[in-house]
Design a protein around this motif. Structure first.
Motif, PDB file in Angstrom:
ATOM      1  N   TRP A 591       0.836  -1.204   0.000  1.00  0.00           N
ATOM      2  CA  TRP A 591       0.000   0.000   0.000  1.00  0.00           C
ATOM      3  C   TRP A 591       0.868   1.250   0.000  1.00  0.00           C
ATOM      4  O   TRP A 591       0.625   2.187  -0.772  1.00  0.00           O
ATOM      5  CB  TRP A 591      -0.914  -0.009   1.221  1.00  0.00           C
ATOM      6  CG  TRP A 591      -1.967   1.059   1.199  1.00  0.00           C
ATOM      7  CD1 TRP A 591      -3.253   0.933   0.791  1.00  0.00           C
ATOM      8  CD2 TRP A 591      -1.824   2.434   1.623  1.00  0.00           C
ATOM      9  NE1 TRP A 591      -3.923   2.126   0.911  1.00  0.00           N
ATOM     10  CE2 TRP A 591      -3.072   3.071   1.413  1.00  0.00           C
ATOM     11  CE3 TRP A 591      -0.781   3.181   2.129  1.00  0.00           C
ATOM     12  CZ2 TRP A 591      -3.284   4.410   1.714  1.00  0.00           C
ATOM     13  CZ3 TRP A 591      -0.980   4.527   2.410  1.00  0.00           C
ATOM     14  CH2 TRP A 591      -2.226   5.126   2.220  1.00  0.00           C
ATOM     15  N   HIS A 595       0.959   4.024  -3.144  1.00  0.00           N
ATOM     16  CA  HIS A 595       0.504   5.389  -2.916  1.00  0.00           C
ATOM     17  C   HIS A 595       1.651   6.370  -2.704  1.00  0.00           C
ATOM     18  O   HIS A 595       1.415   7.560  -2.494  1.00  0.00           O
ATOM     19  CB  HIS A 595      -0.443   5.421  -1.718  1.00  0.00           C
ATOM     20  CG  HIS A 595      -1.776   4.804  -2.003  1.00  0.00           C
ATOM     21  ND1 HIS A 595      -2.812   5.504  -2.559  1.00  0.00           N
ATOM     22  CD2 HIS A 595      -2.224   3.529  -1.847  1.00  0.00           C
ATOM     23  CE1 HIS A 595      -3.844   4.703  -2.713  1.00  0.00           C
ATOM     24  NE2 HIS A 595      -3.523   3.504  -2.309  1.00  0.00           N
ATOM     25  N   CYS A 650      -1.082  -7.740  -3.682  1.00  0.00           N
ATOM     26  CA  CYS A 650      -1.768  -6.634  -3.005  1.00  0.00           C
ATOM     27  C   CYS A 650      -1.456  -5.294  -3.664  1.00  0.00           C
ATOM     28  O   CYS A 650      -2.299  -4.398  -3.663  1.00  0.00           O
ATOM     29  CB  CYS A 650      -1.390  -6.605  -1.527  1.00  0.00           C
ATOM     30  SG  CYS A 650      -2.026  -8.014  -0.602  1.00  0.00           S
ATOM     31  N   HIS A 654      -4.353  -2.859  -4.688  1.00  0.00           N
ATOM     32  CA  HIS A 654      -4.450  -1.475  -4.194  1.00  0.00           C
ATOM     33  C   HIS A 654      -4.597  -0.502  -5.355  1.00  0.00           C
ATOM     34  O   HIS A 654      -5.394   0.449  -5.284  1.00  0.00           O
ATOM     35  CB  HIS A 654      -3.213  -1.119  -3.372  1.00  0.00           C
ATOM     36  CG  HIS A 654      -3.141  -1.830  -2.058  1.00  0.00           C
ATOM     37  ND1 HIS A 654      -4.232  -2.023  -1.251  1.00  0.00           N
ATOM     38  CD2 HIS A 654      -2.093  -2.403  -1.397  1.00  0.00           C
ATOM     39  CE1 HIS A 654      -3.875  -2.682  -0.156  1.00  0.00           C
ATOM     40  NE2 HIS A 654      -2.583  -2.924  -0.237  1.00  0.00           N
ATOM     41  N   TYR A 655      -3.815  -0.713  -6.419  1.00  0.00           N
ATOM     42  CA  TYR A 655      -3.920   0.183  -7.572  1.00  0.00           C
ATOM     43  C   TYR A 655      -5.303   0.095  -8.220  1.00  0.00           C
ATOM     44  O   TYR A 655      -5.915   1.110  -8.553  1.00  0.00           O
ATOM     45  CB  TYR A 655      -2.838  -0.154  -8.601  1.00  0.00           C
ATOM     46  CG  TYR A 655      -3.042   0.558  -9.917  1.00  0.00           C
ATOM     47  CD1 TYR A 655      -2.737   1.903 -10.057  1.00  0.00           C
ATOM     48  CD2 TYR A 655      -3.563  -0.122 -11.012  1.00  0.00           C
ATOM     49  CE1 TYR A 655      -2.935   2.567 -11.253  1.00  0.00           C
ATOM     50  CE2 TYR A 655      -3.776   0.537 -12.214  1.00  0.00           C
ATOM     51  CZ  TYR A 655      -3.454   1.876 -12.337  1.00  0.00           C
ATOM     52  OH  TYR A 655      -3.663   2.527 -13.522  1.00  0.00           O
ATOM     53  N   GLY A 666      -6.452   6.581  -1.253  1.00  0.00           N
ATOM     54  CA  GLY A 666      -6.337   5.191  -0.833  1.00  0.00           C
ATOM     55  C   GLY A 666      -7.094   4.907   0.446  1.00  0.00           C
ATOM     56  O   GLY A 666      -6.682   4.067   1.247  1.00  0.00           O
ATOM     57  N   SER A 669      -8.923   1.128   0.616  1.00  0.00           N
ATOM     58  CA  SER A 669      -7.963   0.040   0.803  1.00  0.00           C
ATOM     59  C   SER A 669      -7.167   0.215   2.089  1.00  0.00           C
ATOM     60  O   SER A 669      -6.857  -0.755   2.785  1.00  0.00           O
ATOM     61  CB  SER A 669      -7.011  -0.024  -0.389  1.00  0.00           C
ATOM     62  OG  SER A 669      -6.346   1.221  -0.577  1.00  0.00           O
ATOM     63  N   GLY A 670      -6.847   1.459   2.463  1.00  0.00           N
ATOM     64  CA  GLY A 670      -6.082   1.692   3.684  1.00  0.00           C
ATOM     65  C   GLY A 670      -6.851   1.366   4.944  1.00  0.00           C
ATOM     66  O   GLY A 670      -6.319   0.752   5.874  1.00  0.00           O
TER      67      GLY A 670
END
Length: 809
Positions: A591, A595, A650, A654-655, A666, A669-670
């Motif tokens: 992550w 980001h 992952c 995430h992207y 984000g 997902s975060g």
């Protein structure tokens, strides 16, 4: 320059310093304040050029004028007589240097270029008018050198004039050539700048501010040969390329587009060229592709820069043959900011636009000009603090890039004229130029310039204006119009959508559409209790909460999570066990990477992501060192494969989540990751059956950090119900974990509040060490023989009593 006498009479502007006079009242005080110097700002001198004349002597004459302390105002020869007269009046010069062509045009039209008090000097052959030939001034006294400072006014050029009479732009030495981005050309950058063995050719307007940076960089880099092209028309350019064969070629995008015919007919003239440079405007992919394919270099490159006379560079990019493949009309209008601060804002509100939403490009740079000569009010109207309104329309995309869409004044809502023109050029190979004109209340109108006989068999028939496939109604492929459903754009005719296709399909199969609708009637069901929102909350705009409380919450989040990370690293080092569960570390590491390096972030968020990313590197190192103890059945090699495999999977997820939900921060997902983090601490504590790698201090610091993050989301994004629900779950899990780890440490006979607890022994290892050893089999049989009597002898009373030949059990 081409052989033979130059057809362009070089023009430069100068002003005598024998009569120093301050600039006009609208700009003089402002200039002195901006220059930060007590040096007198003299009234600029003007150089005008003859029509069709453009020569490098303009630069040399301007340098001479600046050397004696005057300010040259450079005017391109292609301007109309009215525009030249207006700019001369704004400059109020003492001396006008021009060529015979402009003087002849002015005499024929009955236009006086300047007042009778202005002395006019003619450079070049004989001409009409009362101008003094330059040769008559030779042999006079040498003027003293009066060099100013780097922040003093040194030159004035003008804008393109697409919005009216060109504005005169005042620059210092620093803003013209001393700041970044112009200074970048004087460094030896691979594939981008001049080499010593290069033959560098440029066909630019020598009255443009671009030529200042180009001249300074080429004199510094010292190539083998410099070729300054005065006439960019095809006939003259063919002779220049055939004679000099440049390895680096620069001009403006529309000139490159004009040269496409030369590349098609004689591609060998571009075989030696390894670097093409185009500046200031957008360039079409077809143009770039043709020139790169004509080069015999193994890796030819195209350097593109978007800029303005007022601020020089804005964004830039490097194109190769691969990046300009056919079918990508947006390939050449993407770029990275040229070491300047750039933002995309709403033209009406000035608020920063999220990624993927068009807005006006504003720039903050130290290379910004001082003002407009005689028009300081227009200059101030384009300023908002330190931000300059470029007048360009664009949008932020991935990897920190910016996509140029159009000029704000030429904007057609819902489409990008640049990409639409590129699409038409791709489909119409015989078209030399395409311009899209917006007509209020009607479809956009394309203006086509065709080569030779115009439409050929390869172009097909001329499409009708009302046709869906007409160029005038074509939308950019792969580009969805903002605020419209897929497949519909401004100016395109579209059928009624899915329901119309369904009705036609049903009718074609012999079914009555009305009967099909009646069969699907579900009005007998009770109404749904909840209606979905018309706009997804995930794309809702944040509240404006940038005050003291906001920054206090942000500092609190950073402080508590910083302490939690440090305590987890410390505890892992003491207990030789991973402080944060392995799987969660992999997810969190991916992550932070996505980001920080892949997806563009808010200006205040991205530095924080970088910091956490480097913290994660330490935690990843500890996981690689101690994490296998939680996976005893895996080998060291398979454990590393598992960890990095989770990281890669992952990262992609995430992207895609950020792309799917347009979640620049984000957030989804975060926060989902934080739910897994809080749950994994509890699972790890139960699995290890000890407090190894964990402590109450970590739990206590982690809980308020997550709580403050949830509070921040609640204030700024109150409509994000899913995220807020996740934060409630996180709070419950954190409270549970604090209680569990407290009780575990107490059960181990330790104080939960001692920071430097001794290393915790793994209970599984301890039980294996204290388990009794396996008994000796021989000793066991001897003991059993002493307790159990041996079998009776045959014929004994015991055998007869039992009736068996073996002892009773």
């Amino acid at each position: 320059m081409p052989s033979g006498p130059p057809r362009a009479c070089c023009t430069s502007t100068g002003r005598s310093t024998s009569h120093p006079r301050r600039a006009s009242s609208t700009t003089g005080p402002h200039l002195r304040r901006r220059c930060g110097s007590s040096r007198t700002v003299c009234t600029p001198a003007v150089c005008g050029g003859a029509t069709g004349e453009n020569h490098f002597d303009m630069v040399l004459l301007a340098a001479g004028v600046a050397r004696i302390g005057a300010v040259p105002v450079m005017i391109a020869p292609a301007n109309s007589l009215e525009a030249v007269r207006t700019m001369v009046e704004r400059a109020a010069p003492r001396l006008l240097i021009t060529g015979p062509g402009l003087l002849s045009r002015a005499a024929e039209a009955g236009v006086e270029l300047a007042d009778r008090s202005v002395r006019i000097v003619r450079v070049g052959p004989e001409g009409t008018g009362a101008a003094v030939p330059l040769d008559e001034l030779r042999g006079g006294a040498t003027a003293p050198v009066r060099l100013g400072g780097d922040d003093d006014l040194v030159v004035a050029t003008h804008t393109s004039g697409t919005t009216g009479v060109p504005k005169l732009v005042l620059h210092t030495a620093n803003t013209a050539i001393g700041r970044i981005p112009p200074r970048m050309e004087r460094y030896r950058l691979p594939f981008l700048t001049t080499r010593r063995g290069d033959v560098v050719a440029a066909a630019v307007s020598f009255a443009h501010i671009r030529v200042m940076a180009w001249t300074a960089s080429q004199l510094k880099m010292a190539p083998r040969k410099l070729v300054a092209v005065s006439d960019p028309l095809l006939a003259n350019m063919e002779k220049v390329l055939e004679e000099h064969r440049p390895t680096s070629l620069e001009t403006f995008p529309n000139v490159f587009q004009h040269w496409e015919q030369l590349v098609d007919e004689r591609p060998e003239l571009s075989a030696q060229t390894r670097l093409y440079v185009s500046t200031f405007d957008a360039v079409h992919p077809r143009t770039v592709r043709k020139f790169l394919n004509a080069s015999a270099s193994r890796f030819p490159t195209w350097g593109w820069g978007l800029g303005q006379s007022e601020i020089t560079g804005i964004v830039a990019n490097l194109f190769t043959r691969r990046t300009v493949r056919a079918g990508r009309p947006e390939a050449t209008n993407l770029g990275w900011p040229m070491l300047v601060r750039l933002n995309v804002v709403d033209p009406e509100t000035g608020q920063r636009q999220p990624r993927g939403k068009p807005g006006m490009i504003i720039v903050s740079t130290k290379a910004r000009c001082l003002t407009y000569l005689g028009e300081d009010d227009r200059y101030q109207a384009k300023l908002n603090g330190r931000w300059w309104n470029s007048g360009d329309l664009g949008e932020r995309v991935g990897l920190g890039r910016v996509r140029l869409l159009d000029r704000v004044v030429d904007m057609i809502p819902g489409i990008s004229c640049i990409e639409l023109e590129s699409t038409l050029l791709e489909r119409l190979d015989n078209a030399s130029d395409v311009t899209i004109l917006g007509v209020p209340g009607q479809a956009p109108v394309p203006v086509l310039c065709m080569r030779g006989n115009g439409w050929t068999r390869g172009n097909g028939s001329v499409p009708s204006p009302g046709c869906r496939n007409s160029p005038s109604r074509a939308s950019s492929p792969g580009k969805r119009s903002r605020g419209r459903p897929p497949g519909r754009s401004a100016g395109s005719c579209c059928v009624s959508g899915f329901s119309a296709r369904t009705r036609r399909s049903a009718a074609g199969n012999g079914h009555d559409p009305k009967r099909l609708e009646s069969r699907c009637d579900v009005n007998w069901l009770p109404p749904a209790p909840v209606d979905l929102p018309s706009v997804a909350p995930s794309v809702s705009e944040p509240r404006d909460f940038r005050n003291g409380w906001f920054w206090a919450i942000v500092v609190g989040i950073a402080l508590f999570w910083f302490l939690a990370y440090c305590l987890a690293i410390h505890r892992a080092h003491v207990d030789k066990r991973a402080g944060i569960p392995t799987v969660v570390v992999a997810i969190n590491f991916s992550w932070e990477f996505v980001h920080s390096f892949v997806i563009d972030q808010e200006p205040a968020q991205r530095p924080a992501n970088f910091i956490w990313f480097f913290f994660d590197i330490i935690i990843v190192y500890q996981v690689m060192k101690y994490g296998k103890k939680d996976f005893p059945k895996l080998s060291e090699r398979n454990f590393r494969r598992l960890f990095w495999g989770i990281c890669g999977y992952c990262a992609v997820q995430h992207y895609l989540m950020a792309y799917e939900f347009r979640d620049v921060l984000g957030m989804y997902s975060g926060v989902a990751l934080k739910v897994g983090l809080s749950a994994s601490f509890i699972i790890t504590l139960r699995q290890r059956r000890s407090s190894a790698g964990q402590s109450v201090h970590i739990a206590v610091c982690k809980m308020p950090g997550s709580f403050l993050a949830g509070l921040n989301v609640f204030i700024i994004f109150p409509s994000h119900a899913l995220v807020l629900f996740w934060f409630v779950v996180i709070l419950v899990l954190d409270l549970t974990y604090v209680r569990m780890v407290f009780r575990q440490i107490r059960a181990e006979g330790r104080s939960p509040w001692v920071l430097n607890r001794p290393p915790v022994t793994d209970p599984v290892v301890h039980e294996q060490a204290t388990a009794p050893a396996a008994p000796d089999r021989r000793r066991h049989h001897a003991l059993l023989g002493a307790l159990v009597p041996p079998p009776c002898a045959p014929g004994s009373n015991r055998e007869r009593n039992t009736g068996r030949g073996r002892p009773p059990p």
